[in-house]
Design a protein around this motif. Structure first.
Motif, PDB file in Angstrom:
ATOM      1  N   ALA A 384      -2.883  12.482 -26.314  1.00 26.98           N
ATOM      2  CA  ALA A 384      -4.342  12.487 -26.389  1.00 26.98           C
ATOM      3  C   ALA A 384      -4.827  13.391 -27.519  1.00 26.98           C
ATOM      4  O   ALA A 384      -5.754  13.050 -28.269  1.00 26.98           O
ATOM      5  N   VAL A 409      -3.924  11.208 -17.424  1.00 28.41           N
ATOM      6  CA  VAL A 409      -4.412   9.886 -17.826  1.00 28.41           C
ATOM      7  C   VAL A 409      -5.915   9.792 -17.589  1.00 28.41           C
ATOM      8  O   VAL A 409      -6.671   9.311 -18.443  1.00 28.41           O
ATOM      9  N   VAL A 413      -7.353  11.298 -21.167  1.00 26.20           N
ATOM     10  CA  VAL A 413      -7.333  10.055 -21.938  1.00 26.20           C
ATOM     11  C   VAL A 413      -8.543   9.171 -21.613  1.00 26.20           C
ATOM     12  O   VAL A 413      -9.362   8.880 -22.483  1.00 26.20           O
ATOM     13  N   ALA A 414      -8.670   8.769 -20.347  1.00 24.72           N
ATOM     14  CA  ALA A 414      -9.686   7.772 -19.997  1.00 24.72           C
ATOM     15  C   ALA A 414     -11.110   8.304 -20.133  1.00 24.72           C
ATOM     16  O   ALA A 414     -11.984   7.634 -20.693  1.00 24.72           O
ATOM     17  N   LYS A 417     -11.996   8.404 -23.515  1.00 26.71           N
ATOM     18  CA  LYS A 417     -11.848   7.090 -24.152  1.00 26.71           C
ATOM     19  C   LYS A 417     -11.036   7.183 -25.440  1.00 26.71           C
ATOM     20  O   LYS A 417     -11.424   6.695 -26.495  1.00 26.71           O
ATOM     21  N   PRO A 419      -7.755   6.284 -27.710  1.00 27.65           N
ATOM     22  CA  PRO A 419      -6.894   5.097 -27.829  1.00 27.65           C
ATOM     23  C   PRO A 419      -5.403   5.408 -27.803  1.00 27.65           C
ATOM     24  O   PRO A 419      -4.660   5.108 -28.744  1.00 27.65           O
ATOM     25  N   VAL A 420      -4.966   6.025 -26.716  1.00 26.71           N
ATOM     26  CA  VAL A 420      -3.540   6.256 -26.510  1.00 26.71           C
ATOM     27  C   VAL A 420      -2.922   4.981 -25.927  1.00 26.71           C
ATOM     28  O   VAL A 420      -3.506   4.356 -25.032  1.00 26.71           O
ATOM     29  N   LEU A 422      -0.289   3.684 -23.605  1.00 27.25           N
ATOM     30  CA  LEU A 422       0.583   4.124 -22.514  1.00 27.25           C
ATOM     31  C   LEU A 422       1.552   3.000 -22.200  1.00 27.25           C
ATOM     32  O   LEU A 422       1.181   1.973 -21.632  1.00 27.25           O
ATOM     33  N   MET A 452     -10.026   1.548 -19.237  1.00 25.91           N
ATOM     34  CA  MET A 452      -8.609   1.221 -19.417  1.00 25.91           C
ATOM     35  C   MET A 452      -8.423  -0.263 -19.699  1.00 25.91           C
ATOM     36  O   MET A 452      -9.054  -1.115 -19.072  1.00 25.91           O
ATOM     37  N   TRP A 477      -9.792   1.842 -27.143  1.00 22.00           N
ATOM     38  CA  TRP A 477      -9.699   2.119 -25.712  1.00 22.00           C
ATOM     39  C   TRP A 477      -8.265   2.529 -25.380  1.00 22.00           C
ATOM     40  O   TRP A 477      -7.321   2.153 -26.065  1.00 22.00           O
ATOM     41  N   PRO A 478      -8.062   3.283 -24.300  1.00 25.31           N
ATOM     42  CA  PRO A 478      -6.696   3.480 -23.791  1.00 25.31           C
ATOM     43  C   PRO A 478      -6.086   2.132 -23.422  1.00 25.31           C
ATOM     44  O   PRO A 478      -6.769   1.282 -22.832  1.00 25.31           O
TER      45      PRO A 478
END
Length: 643
Positions: A384, A409, A413-414, A417, A419-420, A422, A452, A477-478
């Motif tokens: 992240a 997460v 991350v979420a 927002k 853009p990882v 996963l 997500m 986005w993730p």
């Protein structure tokens, strides 16, 4: 093939039998135990090198401690084969990791000697401390011992346990099994710290000399030990500053000692058993000890499969035609292709470079691919952090291990927002590793998080295209990509990259009466089932949804407008998973249909081969075909009328 244990090992059906032996006989027991593990695993498979490395430690622990009254907790547990054999499971050991056989890990329901069920790393210290605190509260003289490897020690949970143990004033012994390995070689500053301790010849020589010299003085034993302890503490800071870490956590540090010297282990454990309070014994071992090839190539021999114990040849299936690659290898090669074209791409994995095949990128692009150790939480937040700087990070974590990083997460991350990407390897039922490793829950636990994208490829080409889509600048986005352990379905898998519109599925086959909706690899089960159903005159449609979130609503409107019978298939839990998402869509839009959800049931699924478990959980090709037949029972189709 009948495998016969050695003459002494044959007489040991419990630790009580072990205690009847003299200390001199323990050497023979260790040799026989090591050979028995080699004999059985070579024929029946399983984890290998880890158990060989702790043979002497296992024997010494059960010889000195009063197990199972004294609580022995293994970390991860793939090194506990010797423990299982000594504690009454020798005759069943050949069933290890087989369907309805012994678990490959310690399991409370299997034996009273398995004090804590494990499979994930770094839980042993906290669990053993909890047992010690309970024993103290109940007034029991019960000892608690945690055996943890240096790889597992890198995880935050291990440090949390040690931090509390130092001030809890409970009788707990932590044994640090230091072999410089987890599955792959250990990484990070902690590895360097432990190396400093083990290679400080001046400190260890001085410490041993002081203990020996004071032991010869004609004064009380307790006085000499107390004096030795004080002198030892004073030279630690002078000679080897790094050795103060454990004692800074108020854990009395002992060692390092040779973990393959059974006499030294027995003597040391006997001494430590009589020392109250929290303490740590540092033991140096060799993973794969006693089998030369395993000592030399420890990663390869962590779990080699079946092999010839004489020649060391690892048996591999031979095929006349090209075979599909493993999904993990498709990931490993594809990320390099993408990274060669996009200099923003990085790879991160928590201690699984070989298992995830990120090792390919680590070898070719060492400045852009990282093994961070057994630190899932750190892996996600590290990714992240890099994403805030415009990097495109593919964070590859086994599905069941991602459970450990769930807060990261959501929070890191979420919510932001970021853009990882996963990447969830080993999604679905993984087979012989069993319930601690099944990737059953990720669809359910990911799809309830806002912001997500959740996807699953049906084949290798789809995996490549999802990876390509996830790294595009337009994707902000993730992005979750999940795939199973093992082979895909495409021998010719290296297809050109194509962008997949996010949230768009595909209709693989038109049909009548019944629509089968699949997500991910089980779509191939549906394809097989449809071929079988054609022989019965049945013609179901097949839709590969590709995305659980967002769902392809246009495709679903088509499905529910045309079909009143729908089957959903997923390799995730049916509770809150893909099928639940379809039901939610149906209810929201006031459709009426008969829907059957196939997937992992709402119970703990034990170990077995993937094929056995797909069948047990009723979502293999046969189960899909049976479900369609049952739904169509009594209904004459147009195909049947036309003959």
């Amino acid at each position: 093939m009948e495998i016969t244990p050695g003459p002494l090992l044959t007489t040991i059906n419990s630790p009580a039998d072990l205690k009847h032996l003299s200390r001199e006989q323990l050497h023979q027991v260790c040799n026989e135990l090591r050979q028995y593990i080699i004999d059985v695993v070579s024929v029946h498979g399983g984890h290998f090198a880890a158990s060989l490395g702790v043979v002497e430690l296992t024997v010494a622990l059960h010889y000195i401690y009063n197990t199972p009254y004294d609580q022995l907790v293994w970390d991860v547990g793939h090194q506990a084969y010797g423990h299982k054999i000594i504690t009454g499971r020798r005759e069943e050991f050949h069933t290890n990791r087989k369907y309805h056989g012994l678990s490959g890990f310690p399991k409370r329901s299997e034996s009273e000697y398995d004090t804590f069920g494990v499979g994930h790393s770094s839980t042993s210290i906290s669990a053993a401390l909890g047992m010690a605190m309970a024993a103290k509260y109940k007034g029991e003289n019960r000892k608690s011992v945690a055996v943890i490897g240096d790889g597992s020690l890198t995880a935050g949970l291990a440090f949390e346990g040690m931090n509390h143990a130092g001030v809890a004033d409970s009788d707990v012994l932590i044994i640090l099994n230091d072999n410089c390995m987890s599955i792959d070689p250990n990484v990070g500053a902690l590895k360097e710290y432990l190396t400093d301790i083990t290679t400080s010849h001046t400190y260890n020589r001085l410490k041993d000399d002081i203990w020996k010299a004071l032991g010869k003085l004609p004064i009380g034993k307790n006085f000499t030990r107390e004096m030795a302890s004080k002198l030892e503490h004073s030279i630690k800071g002078f000679v080897n500053k790094s050795s103060n870490l454990f004692e800074a956590l108020k854990l009395r540090y002992f060692g390092p000692i040779d973990g393959h010297n059974i006499t030294k282990l027995v003597d040391t454990l006997q001494d430590l058993k009589n020392i109250p309070g929290p303490k740590l014994l540092h033991v140096i071992t060799t993973k794969g000890k006693g089998y030369a090839l395993a000592e030399k190539e420890q990663t390869l021999w962590h779990a080699p499969g079946l092999f010839d114990k004489i020649t060391g040849e690892i048996y591999k299936k031979k095929f006349d035609t090209p075979q599909p690659p493993k999904y993990q290898d498709v990931f490993g090669h594809t990320i390099i292709e993408l990274a060669e074209k996009n200099d923003k791409i990085f790879g991160v994995t928590p201690a699984m470079p070989s298992g995830s095949s990120l090792k390919f990128m680590m070898d070719k692009m060492p400045d852009r691919a990282f093994d961070v150790g057994i630190c899932e939480q750190h892996a996600v937040t590290l990714s992240a952090g890099m994403a805030t700087q415009g990097m495109r990070v593919f964070c590859n974590i086994y599905s069941s291990f991602m459970q450990r990083a769930y807060d990261q997460v959501v929070h890191d991350v979420a919510i932001q927002k970021l853009p990882v990407v996963l990447v969830l390897d080993r999604a679905g039922l993984v087979g012989e590793d069993g319930p601690t490793h099944h990737g059953a829950y990720d669809i359910a636990y990911m799809r309830c998080i806002p912001n997500m994208v959740i996807s699953a490829p049906m084949n290798e080409s789809e995996l490549r295209n999802l990876m390509y889509t996830a790294q595009l600048d337009s994707m902000d986005w993730p992005f979750v990509i999940r795939y199973p352990r093992g082979q895909g379905v495409m021998p010719e898998w290296k297809t050109p990259f194509e962008e997949i519109p996010v949230g768009k599925g595909r209709k693989i086959k038109d049909g009548q009466d019944v629509a089968i909706l699949t997500i991910g690899h089980p779509g191939n089960f549906a394809t097989t089932a449809i071929r079988e159903l054609k022989m019965d005159g049945l013609n179901p449609a097949h839709y590969d949804m590709r995305f659980v979130k967002p769902l392809d609503e246009a495709l679903l409107h088509e499905v529910f407008s045309r079909y009143d019978k729908v089957v959903t298939v997923e390799d995730g839990t049916v509770t809150g998973g893909f099928g639940s998402a379809i039901l939610e869509f149906m209810a929201e839009h006031n459709y009426k249909a008969e829907v059957k959800i196939l997937g992992i049931p709402d119970r703990i699924v034990e170990h077995g081969t993937p094929k056995e478990l797909y069948n047990e959980c009723h979502y293999d090709a046969q189960a899909i075909a049976e479900t369609v037949r049952s739904m169509m029972k009594g209904k004459i189709t147009v195909t049947q009328l036309l003959g």
